[in-house]
Design a protein around this motif. Structure first.
Motif, PDB file in Angstrom:
ATOM      1  N   GLY A 112     -35.278  24.644 -19.448  1.00 45.54           N
ATOM      2  CA  GLY A 112     -35.085  23.902 -18.208  1.00 45.54           C
ATOM      3  C   GLY A 112     -34.117  24.570 -17.264  1.00 45.54           C
ATOM      4  N   VAL A 113     -33.196  25.358 -17.811  1.00 48.45           N
ATOM      5  CA  VAL A 113     -32.252  26.162 -17.040  1.00 48.45           C
ATOM      6  C   VAL A 113     -32.308  27.581 -17.593  1.00 48.45           C
ATOM      7  CG1 VAL A 113     -29.822  26.518 -16.442  1.00 48.45           C
ATOM      8  CG2 VAL A 113     -30.730  24.193 -16.602  1.00 48.45           C
ATOM      9  N   PRO A 114     -32.464  28.595 -16.747  1.00 46.33           N
ATOM     10  CA  PRO A 114     -32.489  29.974 -17.252  1.00 46.33           C
ATOM     11  C   PRO A 114     -31.190  30.334 -17.975  1.00 46.33           C
ATOM     12  CG  PRO A 114     -33.277  29.883 -14.984  1.00 46.33           C
ATOM     13  CD  PRO A 114     -32.715  28.527 -15.293  1.00 46.33           C
ATOM     14  N   VAL A 115     -31.339  31.059 -19.077  1.00 43.89           N
ATOM     15  CA  VAL A 115     -30.178  31.538 -19.840  1.00 43.89           C
ATOM     16  C   VAL A 115     -30.334  33.046 -20.007  1.00 43.89           C
ATOM     17  CG1 VAL A 115     -28.831  31.356 -21.955  1.00 43.89           C
ATOM     18  CG2 VAL A 115     -30.044  29.347 -21.077  1.00 43.89           C
ATOM     19  N   ALA A 116     -29.403  33.803 -19.451  1.00 46.60           N
ATOM     20  CA  ALA A 116     -29.488  35.256 -19.514  1.00 46.60           C
ATOM     21  C   ALA A 116     -28.938  35.794 -20.823  1.00 46.60           C
ATOM     22  CB  ALA A 116     -28.713  35.861 -18.343  1.00 46.60           C
ATOM     23  N   ASN A 117     -29.549  36.883 -21.288  1.00 46.13           N
ATOM     24  CA  ASN A 117     -29.038  37.684 -22.423  1.00 46.13           C
ATOM     25  C   ASN A 117     -29.090  36.966 -23.768  1.00 46.13           C
ATOM     26  OD1 ASN A 117     -28.269  39.700 -20.501  1.00 46.13           O
ATOM     27  ND2 ASN A 117     -26.402  38.536 -20.099  1.00 46.13           N
ATOM     28  N   LEU A 118     -29.912  35.956 -23.891  1.00 48.49           N
ATOM     29  CA  LEU A 118     -29.989  35.233 -25.161  1.00 48.49           C
ATOM     30  C   LEU A 118     -31.183  35.741 -25.960  1.00 48.49           C
ATOM     31  CD1 LEU A 118     -28.465  32.995 -26.627  1.00 48.49           C
ATOM     32  CD2 LEU A 118     -30.086  31.355 -25.668  1.00 48.49           C
ATOM     33  N   THR A 119     -30.923  36.190 -27.177  1.00 48.63           N
ATOM     34  CA  THR A 119     -31.999  36.722 -28.019  1.00 48.63           C
ATOM     35  C   THR A 119     -32.234  35.765 -29.186  1.00 48.63           C
ATOM     36  OG1 THR A 119     -30.363  38.111 -29.171  1.00 48.63           O
ATOM     37  CG2 THR A 119     -31.578  39.105 -27.340  1.00 48.63           C
ATOM     38  N   ALA A 120     -32.209  36.282 -30.404  1.00 50.71           N
ATOM     39  CA  ALA A 120     -32.429  35.444 -31.583  1.00 50.71           C
ATOM     40  C   ALA A 120     -31.268  34.497 -31.787  1.00 50.71           C
ATOM     41  CB  ALA A 120     -32.609  36.318 -32.822  1.00 50.71           C
ATOM     42  N   VAL A 121     -31.571  33.244 -32.092  1.00 49.47           N
ATOM     43  CA  VAL A 121     -30.527  32.257 -32.371  1.00 49.47           C
ATOM     44  C   VAL A 121     -31.052  31.293 -33.420  1.00 49.47           C
ATOM     45  CG1 VAL A 121     -31.264  30.789 -30.454  1.00 49.47           C
ATOM     46  CG2 VAL A 121     -28.963  30.554 -31.363  1.00 49.47           C
ATOM     47  N   GLU A 136     -26.119  21.898  -8.293  1.00 48.93           N
ATOM     48  CA  GLU A 136     -26.900  21.937  -9.524  1.00 48.93           C
ATOM     49  C   GLU A 136     -26.708  23.281 -10.227  1.00 48.93           C
ATOM     50  OE1 GLU A 136     -30.969  21.020  -8.808  1.00 48.93           O
ATOM     51  OE2 GLU A 136     -30.539  19.015  -8.030  1.00 48.93           O
ATOM     52  N   LEU A 137     -26.898  23.254 -11.528  1.00 45.02           N
ATOM     53  CA  LEU A 137     -26.772  24.458 -12.349  1.00 45.02           C
ATOM     54  C   LEU A 137     -28.024  25.312 -12.184  1.00 45.02           C
ATOM     55  CD1 LEU A 137     -25.079  25.915 -14.571  1.00 45.02           C
ATOM     56  CD2 LEU A 137     -26.423  24.605 -16.242  1.00 45.02           C
ATOM     57  N   ALA A 138     -27.843  26.588 -11.840  1.00 45.35           N
ATOM     58  CA  ALA A 138     -28.976  27.492 -11.642  1.00 45.35           C
ATOM     59  C   ALA A 138     -29.210  28.406 -12.842  1.00 45.35           C
ATOM     60  CB  ALA A 138     -28.757  28.347 -10.395  1.00 45.35           C
ATOM     61  N   ARG A 139     -28.134  28.808 -13.535  1.00 46.81           N
ATOM     62  CA  ARG A 139     -28.287  29.735 -14.656  1.00 46.81           C
ATOM     63  C   ARG A 139     -27.035  29.734 -15.511  1.00 46.81           C
ATOM     64  NH1 ARG A 139     -28.463  34.574 -12.096  1.00 46.81           N
ATOM     65  NH2 ARG A 139     -26.415  35.306 -12.829  1.00 46.81           N
ATOM     66  N   ILE A 140     -27.237  29.973 -16.799  1.00 49.96           N
ATOM     67  CA  ILE A 140     -26.120  30.205 -17.717  1.00 49.96           C
ATOM     68  C   ILE A 140     -26.153  31.671 -18.115  1.00 49.96           C
ATOM     69  CG2 ILE A 140     -25.156  29.712 -19.994  1.00 49.96           C
ATOM     70  CD1 ILE A 140     -26.165  26.893 -19.753  1.00 49.96           C
ATOM     71  N   ASP A 141     -25.023  32.339 -17.988  1.00 49.48           N
ATOM     72  CA  ASP A 141     -24.934  33.746 -18.388  1.00 49.48           C
ATOM     73  C   ASP A 141     -24.310  33.828 -19.776  1.00 49.48           C
ATOM     74  OD1 ASP A 141     -26.046  34.648 -16.041  1.00 49.48           O
ATOM     75  OD2 ASP A 141     -24.120  34.936 -15.043  1.00 49.48           O
ATOM     76  N   VAL A 185     -20.881  32.415 -24.321  1.00 49.12           N
ATOM     77  CA  VAL A 185     -21.200  32.079 -22.934  1.00 49.12           C
ATOM     78  C   VAL A 185     -20.089  32.574 -22.035  1.00 49.12           C
ATOM     79  CG1 VAL A 185     -21.583  30.212 -21.288  1.00 49.12           C
ATOM     80  CG2 VAL A 185     -22.583  30.082 -23.572  1.00 49.12           C
ATOM     81  N   GLY A 186     -20.465  33.416 -21.051  1.00 50.84           N
ATOM     82  CA  GLY A 186     -19.460  34.011 -20.185  1.00 50.84           C
ATOM     83  C   GLY A 186     -19.343  33.389 -18.813  1.00 50.84           C
ATOM     84  N   GLY A 187     -20.428  32.751 -18.326  1.00 56.84           N
ATOM     85  CA  GLY A 187     -20.345  32.198 -16.980  1.00 56.84           C
ATOM     86  C   GLY A 187     -21.518  31.317 -16.617  1.00 56.84           C
ATOM     87  N   PHE A 188     -21.421  30.745 -15.410  1.00 56.98           N
ATOM     88  CA  PHE A 188     -22.414  29.798 -14.921  1.00 56.98           C
ATOM     89  C   PHE A 188     -22.665  30.069 -13.433  1.00 56.98           C
ATOM     90  CE2 PHE A 188     -19.625  28.081 -18.100  1.00 56.98           C
ATOM     91  CZ  PHE A 188     -20.486  27.574 -19.064  1.00 56.98           C
ATOM     92  N   VAL A 189     -23.930  30.088 -13.058  1.00 58.03           N
ATOM     93  CA  VAL A 189     -24.302  30.282 -11.660  1.00 58.03           C
ATOM     94  C   VAL A 189     -24.817  28.958 -11.117  1.00 58.03           C
ATOM     95  CG1 VAL A 189     -25.797  31.529 -10.058  1.00 58.03           C
ATOM     96  CG2 VAL A 189     -24.839  32.710 -12.059  1.00 58.03           C
ATOM     97  N   LEU A 190     -24.318  28.574  -9.942  1.00 54.48           N
ATOM     98  CA  LEU A 190     -24.736  27.336  -9.311  1.00 54.48           C
ATOM     99  C   LEU A 190     -25.779  27.612  -8.230  1.00 54.48           C
ATOM    100  CD1 LEU A 190     -21.210  25.689  -8.888  1.00 54.48           C
ATOM    101  CD2 LEU A 190     -22.751  25.604 -10.865  1.00 54.48           C
TER     102      LEU A 190
END
Length: 223
Positions: free
Chosen positions: A85-94, A121-126, A157-162
């Protein structure tokens, strides 16, 4: 008749000695009881339930094959989150349990807090990744111990883009001069502590100055 009585007494004594010897062996832990189960590996039932939970959350994910990748490293019950529902960058196997906790945290804590506290609103989680076959960093006492990342059971988690274009990072904004930004980061960290077993932030040590470490274990450690 005296011989029979003596024989009977010797038999009773022998039985008693055997029973006592047996009790002594039972009191000593056997090899099987001394070997503790590997709590880091989820059971098939746990994984199946977790995958069913992800489907109930209506997220898109891929189930990854189990495999060993090194001493104390490997994938078991892991997924790759495709769309939550929200893009998450750099996430691989979990690992599935960590993925489930992360989805709940994103939807019910991070996104609402961004809108209510920061007005966007939240646009992305880095993220800064999940799986990495390595030891714990930043702690001399635990330097020889495998990190939760070694089994894909932790997410950094390093940051959040709005959506208004702002980027909030743990490195630059943990001690921000903007009280709303500081409150946002403290609020989502507190929420993470209710969903993950281990949560480490810049309050813990310098190795975590630029990210939140979210680990789905049983430690109940929040710093």
């Amino acid at each position: 008749m005296r011989f029979s009585n003596n024989l009977w007494c010797r038999t009773i004594v022998a039985i008693a000695l055997v029973a006592l010897a047996g009790c002594g062996r039972a009191d000593r832990p056997t090899a099987s009881t001394q070997t503790r189960p590997d709590l880091s590996v989820p059971s098939n039932r746990e994984t199946a339930q977790c995958l069913a939970d992800l489907r109930q959350l209506h997220v898109s994910f891929q189930v990854l094959p189990d495999r060993e990748t090194g001493a104390g490293c490997g994938l078991a019950g892991t997924v790759k989150l495709v769309d939550i529902g929200v893009p998450v960058a750099n996430l691989t196997a979990v690992r599935c349990g960590a993925a489930r906790a992360f989805i709940g945290w994103t939807r019910n804590a991070v996104a609402p807090a961004a809108y209510q506290m920061l007005g966007s609103e939240l646009a992305r989680i880095d993220s800064m990744g999940s799986y990495a076959c390595r030891n714990v960093v930043g702690s001399a006492r635990n330097a020889s111990r495998r990190s939760g990342h070694a089994i894909a059971n932790a997410i950094d988690v390093g940051g959040f883009v709005l959506k208004d274009g702002r980027r909030i990072t743990v490195l630059n904004d943990w001690n921000s001069s903007d009280p709303q930004v500081r409150q946002f980061l403290q609020t989502i960290r507190a929420s993470a502590c209710k969903r993950f077993g281990t949560v480490l932030s810049p309050n813990y040590n310098a190795a975590h100055r630029n990210h939140l470490h979210l680990e789905d274990d049983r430690a109940n450690f929040c710093r």
